[in-house]
Scaffold this active site. Structure first.
Site, short mmCIF file in Angstrom:
data_model
loop_
_atom_site.label_atom_id
_atom_site.label_comp_id
_atom_site.label_asym_id
_atom_site.label_seq_id
_atom_site.Cartn_x
_atom_site.Cartn_y
_atom_site.Cartn_z
CG ASP A 18 55.41 20.66 48.73
OD1 ASP A 18 54.99 22.01 48.88
OD2 ASP A 18 55.25 20.02 49.66
CG LEU A 19 62.24 23.57 45.87
CD1 LEU A 19 62.67 22.31 46.83
CD2 LEU A 19 62.98 23.65 44.69
#
Length: 146
Positions: free
Chosen positions: A26-27
């Site tokens: 979830d960057l």
């Protein structure tokens, strides 16, 4: 400073994949924090560099993915294609991640054109951020996703 933070981000991502064998799933900018770290007065790099340096903090590591050997190989091939500015190879590697029906020839052609534009901008000394954004738009337009 922006260039140093960008390099730090690339090194962090490569370390995650190559050395640690995982990737933050979830960057996005909201999960990145840049802190300025002051070096001690005796640190040798203060002689030729700034006395402060950026430090990257990754937040919300609740979604982390361990990479299988095959997936890791695809990720590394993808990064190599980006480093080589090879749009055709970038598109080919991205298609390996997608399980959707994608019109592959059109996607490869579009991505190759975007990387050609990026190469021209880079050679002219211009910032290629807009071209990178267009590459990501190409991925979304062709719905290349898992």
């Amino acid at each position: 400073l922006r260039l140093r933070v960008a390099r730090l981000g690339c090194l962090t991502l490569l370390k995650m994949v190559v050395m640690d064998n995982f990737i933050h799933a979830d960057l996005h900018p909201g999960n990145l924090l840049v802190c300025m770290e002051e070096r001690p007065w005796w640190h040798p790099s203060r002689l030729w560099d700034s006395d402060v340096r950026p430090k990257l903090v990754l937040l919300d590591a609740g979604m982390v993915m361990e990479l299988s050997a095959g997936y890791k190989e695809h990720v590394l091939d993808f990064f190599k294609a980006i480093a080589d500015m090879d749009g055709t190879k970038v598109a080919t590697e991205l298609l390996k991640f997608s399980d959707k029906d994608v019109e592959a020839p059109a996607f490869v052609t579009d991505m190759t054109e975007k990387f050609s534009e990026m190469r021209v901008m880079h050679n002219a000394g211009k910032v290629a951020a807009d071209a990178v954004a267009e590459c990501l738009d190409t991925v979304r337009t062709h719905q290349v996703r898992k």
